[in-house]
Design a protein around this motif. Structure first.
Motif, short mmCIF file in Angstrom:
data_model
loop_
_atom_site.label_atom_id
_atom_site.label_comp_id
_atom_site.label_asym_id
_atom_site.label_seq_id
_atom_site.Cartn_x
_atom_site.Cartn_y
_atom_site.Cartn_z
N HIS A 1 0.81 -1.22 0.00
CA HIS A 1 0.00 0.00 0.00
C HIS A 1 0.84 1.27 0.00
O HIS A 1 0.36 2.34 0.39
CB HIS A 1 -0.97 0.02 1.19
CG HIS A 1 -1.84 -1.20 1.26
ND1 HIS A 1 -2.93 -1.39 0.44
CD2 HIS A 1 -1.76 -2.31 2.03
CE1 HIS A 1 -3.49 -2.56 0.71
NE2 HIS A 1 -2.79 -3.14 1.68
N ASP B 1 -4.00 -7.14 -2.86
CA ASP B 1 -4.86 -6.25 -3.65
C ASP B 1 -6.33 -6.29 -3.25
O ASP B 1 -7.09 -5.39 -3.62
CB ASP B 1 -4.72 -6.57 -5.14
CG ASP B 1 -3.62 -5.78 -5.82
OD1 ASP B 1 -3.11 -4.82 -5.19
OD2 ASP B 1 -3.25 -6.10 -6.96
N ARG C 1 -5.01 2.85 -6.22
CA ARG C 1 -3.88 2.26 -6.94
C ARG C 1 -3.35 3.26 -7.97
O ARG C 1 -2.13 3.39 -8.15
CB ARG C 1 -4.33 0.97 -7.62
CG ARG C 1 -3.18 0.18 -8.28
CD ARG C 1 -3.74 -0.99 -9.07
NE ARG C 1 -2.70 -1.91 -9.50
CZ ARG C 1 -2.32 -2.99 -8.84
NH1 ARG C 1 -2.90 -3.28 -7.69
NH2 ARG C 1 -1.36 -3.78 -9.31
#
Length: 620
Positions: free
Chosen positions: A456, A563, A571
């Motif tokens: 992240h 994810d 993203r």
């Protein structure tokens, strides 16, 4: 308890295991509907320094129908005694076996504690793998920073809480009671829990792989289970539950002082920093709330120090006013105020001088990189001029020792960046001499950790630098940082490598963790316990090449193991930040009023809670 008393005289620090601290909460076991054991997978001294433990202890024990007791990883001497005598893992409050509780809740602060989690489950008499547990076993849950890539632990944890737990824990306890409490249907509970925002139940997801071992799909296997689990964030932070009667440890711990959380989150946007992403957005408490909480903490504990806790305390909107008000109240009582995090600027030094007029501590600054080029790559927002102004102010204010934190192995790092670290350290040393600091007291300590890519973050696609090259860079720095007044500390590259493997890992690492634990791996974050050869054997037995995790460079369109976990930052933004990093372009701090477009506020339907708005809401 009789068995415990027989054991205590045989271990180094018996106070780790007895409980009975000031402000401890003991409840009637038979009159409490749901019982939670909070497990910190490290020793007492580390766990009792963790604010999250104190917060959840307060939150759960504030309920009439619930209790929360603590357990910590027993040190190797205590584990030996427990196994010899058949003494199970127990809690400190009641000394009951952990297996008797309804819920066992682990906090995941550091990847290098993962084998301790398995060891604690085994000591408790609870099957390691969630699929092996039945109605008679506690639900095993986990949360914390490492839950943002939960996959290496997916085989062992029944459910993860993604994000902040103050509200989620109530929803889980309420659901537990709604479904029958001690008599609940385990699978029904997990399926219902998966519908709670921020809850991830790994057994309800299927992971598929390509022939080359990369991930091809991560999908729910049941209806009503979200494809992506979005983190939980506490809103109206000024009114969030906070422990003003915290537990006072019964022996010296890592951070033995009262903790006052002034804000949560950080707007700086350093590209290597996972905490800066997972704790967004920034939320500040009002000075009135903080002063009241500080008064109560001192009254209920007797501490002689209050630490202003946050990721970047000096960024609090009215920090000078806050510090002055605190000192006006506390100085006459001999209570000092400390700032655990300082910006690299003269303002921070002036602030440190102000807060430490009762008691002076050391000063630490984190330039992170040795050249401006690399600081721009990581979006540090610190210049050489900033650092020299800060240390000049520090020396002028009477400090004689400065600590500097750097990372090596950052993306795009070059040889001149290593020389830049030594150059900055020598400049700081020279400035101290110029300003008349006595040579026998002048000291500049350089600590260099190895970069670990974390989920992240804009650098989640980057590989870690290989171990032998990291060793070479450490040798280079050791050679450059020799001389009177200079001290150099570094981290074991093997430990940093393993941290990278676990931080970027997928479910297949569960086999490795179990093998490592069976080989005797414990307390891997402690240099005296870490045994890299055992880990290498564990990877060999599991048929897994760890280098594929630590050294792989991901493409933007690769499906990453984490994810399906949504930290709120898009993203698209992380890709943009990675591209900016490679171009050496800075991104502004969103406190300046310029929104960088990370996507968190619209995704979570939340905005930063800065003081102006907090006080407006309070008065309204």
């Amino acid at each position: 308890m009789f068995e415990l008393e027989q054991v205590l005289h045989r271990v180094q620090k018996p106070a780790r295991y007895v409980g009975g601290e000031w402000n401890v909460v003991r409840k009637d076991w038979d009159k409490t509907a749901v019982r939670v054991a909070f497990a910190f997978p490290d020793v007492y001294e580390v766990g009792m320094s963790h604010l999250g433990l104190q917060i959840l202890y307060h939150v759960v024990n504030s309920r009439e129908d619930a209790l929360l007791e603590r357990t910590f990883a027993p040190w190797v001497d205590m584990e030996g005694e427990m196994r010899r005598r058949g003494l199970p893992l127990f809690t400190l409050e009641s000394h009951r076996p952990v297996k008797d509780f309804d819920i066992l809740a682990f906090t995941l602060q550091y990847e290098m504690t993962f084998t301790n989690i398995l060891n604690m489950l085994d000591l408790a008499g609870i099957p390691l793998r969630s699929e092996q547990r039945g109605p008679g076993h506690p639900l095993v849950i986990a949360g914390g920073p490492c839950a943002f890539n939960p996959e290496p632990l997916a085989d062992f944890i029944d459910l993860f809480v993604i994000g902040e737990g103050e509200e989620v824990i109530h929803e889980l306890l309420d659901l537990y009671l709604e479904l029958g409490g001690h008599r609940l249907d385990r699978q029904r509970f997990l399926h219902r829990a998966a519908a709670i925002a921020g809850v991830y139940v790994p057994s309800l997801y299927r992971v598929e792989y390509h022939a080359d071992g990369t991930i091809s799909a991560i999908e729910p296997v049941a209806s009503g289970v979200p494809a992506r689990v979005v983190k939980r964030v506490v809103r109206n932070f000024d009114r969030a539950p906070f422990p003003v009667k915290p537990l006072v440890p019964s022996l010296g711990v890592v951070h033995d002082r009262g903790m006052l959380e002034v804000q949560r989150g950080c707007t700086r946007g350093c590209r290597f920093c996972q905490a800066g992403v997972i704790y967004r957005p920034v939320r500040e408490k009002s000075p009135a709330t903080l002063l009241q909480q500080a008064d109560e903490i001192i009254r209920h504990t007797g501490y002689d120090e209050i630490s202003l806790v946050s990721l970047s305390t000096a960024d609090y909107s009215r920090i000078q006013e806050m510090v002055r008000s605190l000192l006006d109240r506390l100085e006459g009582m001999g209570v000092s105020v400390s700032l655990p995090s300082l910006r690299v600027d003269a303002f921070s030094v002036a602030l440190a001088r102000e807060v430490q007029r009762v008691r002076r501590a050391s000063l630490t600054f984190a330039p992170e990189a040795g050249t401006q080029r690399l600081r721009d790559v990581i979006n540090k927002g610190v210049t050489e001029e900033n650092l020299m102004e800060a240390v000049s102010a520090a020396f002028a204010a009477g400090w004689t020792a400065i600590k500097l934190y750097f990372m090596i192995g950052l993306p795009t790092e070059r040889e001149e960046d290593l020389h830049g670290i030594a150059g900055l350290a020598r400049q700081v040393l020279a400035r101290g001499k110029e300003m008349g600091v006595p040579g026998n007291r002048l000291r500049v300590t350089v600590s260099a950790s190895s970069f670990v890519p974390k989920s992240h973050t804009p650098f989640q696609w980057e590989p870690q630098v290989e171990m032998e090259e990291l060793r070479r860079r450490q040798r280079t720095l050791r050679g450059l940082l020799k001389g009177k007044g200079l001290v150099f500390h570094w981290h074991e590259v093997e430990a940093s490598f393993l941290e990278a493997v676990l931080a970027r890992g997928d479910r297949r690492l569960g086999r490795v963790l179990e093998e490592a634990w069976r080989l005797g791996c414990r307390f891997d974050g402690w240099s005296e316990c870490f045994d890299f050869e055992k880990w290498q054997e564990a990877f060999h037995r599991a048929g897994i090449n760890p280098a594929r995790y630590a050294y792989r460079r991901y493409a933007y369109d690769d499906l990453l193991p984490w994810d399906h976990i949504d930290a709120g930052v898009s993203r698209k933004y992380l890709v943009l930040e990675h591209k900016r990093a490679m171009e050496g372009k800075a991104t502004p701090d969103c406190r300046t009023g310029v929104c960088p477009g990370c996507g968190l506020c619209p995704t979570l339907e939340i905005e930063p809670e800065l003081l102006e708005q907090v006080e407006k809401n309070a008065s309204g």
